[in-house]
Design a protein around this motif. Structure first.
Motif, PDB file in Angstrom:
ATOM      1  N   MET A  75       0.847  -1.202   0.000  1.00 29.87           N
ATOM      2  CA  MET A  75       0.000   0.000   0.000  1.00 29.87           C
ATOM      3  C   MET A  75       0.881   1.250   0.000  1.00 29.87           C
ATOM      4  N   PRO A  76       0.530   2.242  -0.816  1.00 31.67           N
ATOM      5  CA  PRO A  76       1.331   3.476  -0.828  1.00 31.67           C
ATOM      6  C   PRO A  76       1.103   4.274   0.446  1.00 31.67           C
ATOM      7  N   LYS A  77       1.995   5.223   0.695  1.00 30.89           N
ATOM      8  CA  LYS A  77       1.847   6.103   1.850  1.00 30.89           C
ATOM      9  C   LYS A  77       1.356   7.470   1.379  1.00 30.89           C
ATOM     10  N   LEU A  78       0.771   8.216   2.314  1.00 33.44           N
ATOM     11  CA  LEU A  78       0.169   9.499   1.966  1.00 33.44           C
ATOM     12  C   LEU A  78       1.188  10.451   1.361  1.00 33.44           C
ATOM     13  N   ASN A  79       2.415  10.479   1.916  1.00 38.83           N
ATOM     14  CA  ASN A  79       3.417  11.412   1.368  1.00 38.83           C
ATOM     15  C   ASN A  79       3.792  11.059  -0.071  1.00 38.83           C
ATOM     16  N   GLN A  80       3.696   9.770  -0.430  1.00 39.63           N
ATOM     17  CA  GLN A  80       3.970   9.369  -1.808  1.00 39.63           C
ATOM     18  C   GLN A  80       2.857   9.842  -2.745  1.00 39.63           C
ATOM     19  N   VAL A  81       1.623   9.743  -2.271  1.00 43.38           N
ATOM     20  CA  VAL A  81       0.481  10.206  -3.064  1.00 43.38           C
ATOM     21  C   VAL A  81       0.562  11.716  -3.285  1.00 43.38           C
ATOM     22  N   ILE A  82       0.914  12.436  -2.219  1.00 40.45           N
ATOM     23  CA  ILE A  82       1.042  13.895  -2.318  1.00 40.45           C
ATOM     24  C   ILE A  82       2.149  14.271  -3.298  1.00 40.45           C
ATOM     25  N   ALA A  83       3.232  13.472  -3.301  1.00 39.21           N
ATOM     26  CA  ALA A  83       4.390  13.776  -4.153  1.00 39.21           C
ATOM     27  C   ALA A  83       4.031  13.711  -5.638  1.00 39.21           C
ATOM     28  N   ILE A  84       3.124  12.812  -6.025  1.00 38.61           N
ATOM     29  CA  ILE A  84       2.794  12.674  -7.449  1.00 38.61           C
ATOM     30  C   ILE A  84       1.531  13.440  -7.837  1.00 38.61           C
ATOM     31  N   GLU A  85       0.820  13.969  -6.844  1.00 34.37           N
ATOM     32  CA  GLU A  85      -0.453  14.634  -7.153  1.00 34.37           C
ATOM     33  C   GLU A  85      -0.275  15.845  -8.070  1.00 34.37           C
ATOM     34  N   LYS A  86       0.679  16.701  -7.749  1.00 39.12           N
ATOM     35  CA  LYS A  86       0.852  17.941  -8.512  1.00 39.12           C
ATOM     36  C   LYS A  86       1.167  17.660  -9.980  1.00 39.12           C
ATOM     37  N   GLY A  87       2.120  16.738 -10.209  1.00 41.42           N
ATOM     38  CA  GLY A  87       2.492  16.421 -11.585  1.00 41.42           C
ATOM     39  C   GLY A  87       1.338  15.790 -12.349  1.00 41.42           C
ATOM     40  N   THR A  88       0.602  14.901 -11.683  1.00 40.11           N
ATOM     41  CA  THR A  88      -0.547  14.259 -12.330  1.00 40.11           C
ATOM     42  C   THR A  88      -1.620  15.274 -12.676  1.00 40.11           C
ATOM     43  N   LYS A  89      -1.865  16.186 -11.763  1.00 39.67           N
ATOM     44  CA  LYS A  89      -2.885  17.213 -11.996  1.00 39.67           C
ATOM     45  C   LYS A  89      -2.485  18.105 -13.167  1.00 39.67           C
ATOM     46  N   SER A  90      -1.229  18.533 -13.191  1.00 44.22           N
ATOM     47  CA  SER A  90      -0.752  19.395 -14.267  1.00 44.22           C
ATOM     48  C   SER A  90      -0.855  18.693 -15.619  1.00 44.22           C
ATOM     49  N   ARG A  91      -0.447  17.436 -15.654  1.00 44.90           N
ATOM     50  CA  ARG A  91      -0.452  16.672 -16.908  1.00 44.90           C
ATOM     51  C   ARG A  91      -1.889  16.417 -17.380  1.00 44.90           C
ATOM     52  N   SER A  92      -2.776  16.048 -16.480  1.00 39.61           N
ATOM     53  CA  SER A  92      -4.159  15.746 -16.845  1.00 39.61           C
ATOM     54  C   SER A  92      -4.888  16.975 -17.353  1.00 39.61           C
ATOM     55  N   LEU A  93      -4.694  18.095 -16.678  1.00 40.22           N
ATOM     56  CA  LEU A  93      -5.365  19.320 -17.104  1.00 40.22           C
ATOM     57  C   LEU A  93      -4.831  19.810 -18.441  1.00 40.22           C
ATOM     58  N   GLN A  94      -3.533  19.593 -18.694  1.00 38.47           N
ATOM     59  CA  GLN A  94      -2.969  19.967 -19.990  1.00 38.47           C
ATOM     60  C   GLN A  94      -3.561  19.106 -21.101  1.00 38.47           C
ATOM     61  N   GLU A  95      -3.714  17.815 -20.833  1.00 36.74           N
ATOM     62  CA  GLU A  95      -4.302  16.927 -21.834  1.00 36.74           C
ATOM     63  C   GLU A  95      -5.766  17.271 -22.089  1.00 36.74           C
ATOM     64  N   LEU A  96      -6.480  17.661 -21.040  1.00 37.16           N
ATOM     65  CA  LEU A  96      -7.871  18.085 -21.209  1.00 37.16           C
ATOM     66  C   LEU A  96      -7.956  19.352 -22.051  1.00 37.16           C
ATOM     67  N   THR A  97      -7.046  20.291 -21.776  1.00 37.49           N
ATOM     68  CA  THR A  97      -7.015  21.539 -22.556  1.00 37.49           C
ATOM     69  C   THR A  97      -6.684  21.263 -24.021  1.00 37.49           C
ATOM     70  N   ASP A  98      -5.704  20.394 -24.254  1.00 41.82           N
ATOM     71  CA  ASP A  98      -5.333  20.059 -25.632  1.00 41.82           C
ATOM     72  C   ASP A  98      -6.494  19.397 -26.368  1.00 41.82           C
ATOM     73  N   ALA A  99      -7.205  18.506 -25.669  1.00 38.53           N
ATOM     74  CA  ALA A  99      -8.346  17.826 -26.293  1.00 38.53           C
ATOM     75  C   ALA A  99      -9.439  18.830 -26.639  1.00 38.53           C
ATOM     76  N   HIS A 100      -9.683  19.743 -25.732  1.00 44.94           N
ATOM     77  CA  HIS A 100     -10.704  20.777 -25.969  1.00 44.94           C
ATOM     78  C   HIS A 100     -10.348  21.617 -27.198  1.00 44.94           C
ATOM     79  N   HIS A 101      -9.097  22.033 -27.295  1.00 45.03           N
ATOM     80  CA  HIS A 101      -8.672  22.858 -28.432  1.00 45.03           C
ATOM     81  C   HIS A 101      -8.754  22.074 -29.749  1.00 45.03           C
ATOM     82  N   SER A 102      -8.389  20.790 -29.695  1.00 53.02           N
ATOM     83  CA  SER A 102      -8.437  19.980 -30.910  1.00 53.02           C
ATOM     84  C   SER A 102      -9.863  19.853 -31.435  1.00 53.02           C
ATOM     85  N   LEU A 103     -10.811  19.686 -30.511  1.00 55.11           N
ATOM     86  CA  LEU A 103     -12.207  19.502 -30.917  1.00 55.11           C
ATOM     87  C   LEU A 103     -12.857  20.788 -31.412  1.00 55.11           C
TER      88      LEU A 103
END
Length: 243
Positions: A1-29
């Motif tokens: 099982m992961p630990k909370l500090n590990q989840v926090i460590a990857i949250e920011k990068g995941t959020k940035s990457r996901s929102l960028q992909e959502l923005t790119d998809a929106h612009h493409s459409l």
């Protein structure tokens, strides 16, 4: 099982990457040409007519495919944030200063808030005014502030005096020079007051806030060391949205 500090460590990068992909998809459409295709064939009116090659443009983007790709990206983000928030409901630790529990079982989210506030308080205390070290200060309870010992200074006044350089004669008037003499006419009794703090007091307050900052950081690390149960909520959200 992961630990909370590990989840926090990857949250920011995941959020940035996901929102960028959502923005790119929106612009493409928003580009109709990428979503459009055409196929044309030419047939002359008779066999002797001009023969023209067929024309075609392929569809480059398919909305359902973009939805699937965007969903895959966002599901991971939704799960990570859910895992963090569910864990934060359980992540707690004591704030211990000099071996004594100052705050008991403090939630990790409040520890983060407290840590940020203590940075501002440290700046505030560091800027507190300090008494002038060139003076000797004692606390005056009647004035409710610090005061120096009384200092006596003389008040003088310049009084004109005449100095006869040459006596008058039948042919010449007297030669008189005017000068000024400082005569003591009184005295000043001066006491300086100050609302500033002794340097020792400011240093003591700084030491306290720094010790508390350290204790809060230790508590936050302990709280974030909690093993978390991974939450899988994102798929449910997007199955409802795009089923």
């Amino acid at each position: 099982m992961p630990k909370l500090n590990q989840v926090i460590a990857i949250e920011k990068g995941t959020k940035s990457r996901s929102l960028q992909e959502l923005t790119d998809a929106h612009h493409s459409l928003q580009k109709p040409t990428l979503l459009s295709g055409i196929s044309r064939t030419y047939r002359p009116k008779d066999e002797e007519g001009e023969q023209l090659p067929p024309e075609s443009t392929r569809v480059q983007l398919r909305s359902e495919e973009i939805i699937r790709q965007t969903t895959d990206s966002l599901v991971k983000l939704f799960d990570i944030v859910a895992t963090k928030d569910w864990a934060n409901c359980k992540a707690k630790a004591d704030v211990v200063v000099d071996g004594t529990v100052l705050l008991s079982q403090v939630p990790a989210t409040y520890l983060l808030f407290l840590e940020k506030q203590l940075v501002d308080l440290h700046t505030f205390i560091k800027k507190l005014p300090v008494l002038d070290a060139a003076e000797s200060w004692t606390f005056d309870t009647s004035a409710d502030c610090w005061a120096t010992e009384p200092v006596q200074t003389l008040k003088t006044k310049k009084v004109p005096r005449n100095h006869v350089k040459a006596e008058a004669t039948e042919k010449h008037p007297a030669q008189v020079e005017v000068y000024y003499e400082d005569i003591v006419v009184g005295s000043w009794r001066t006491v300086k007051f100050s609302g500033a703090l002794p340097a020792q007091r400011v240093n003591e307050l700084l030491a306290r806030v720094e010790k508390l900052q350290e204790a809060v950081k230790f508590a936050r690390e302990e709280a974030n060391n909690l093993e978390v149960e991974e939450q899988k909520l994102g798929a449910k959200v997007f199955q409802y949205l795009f089923k």
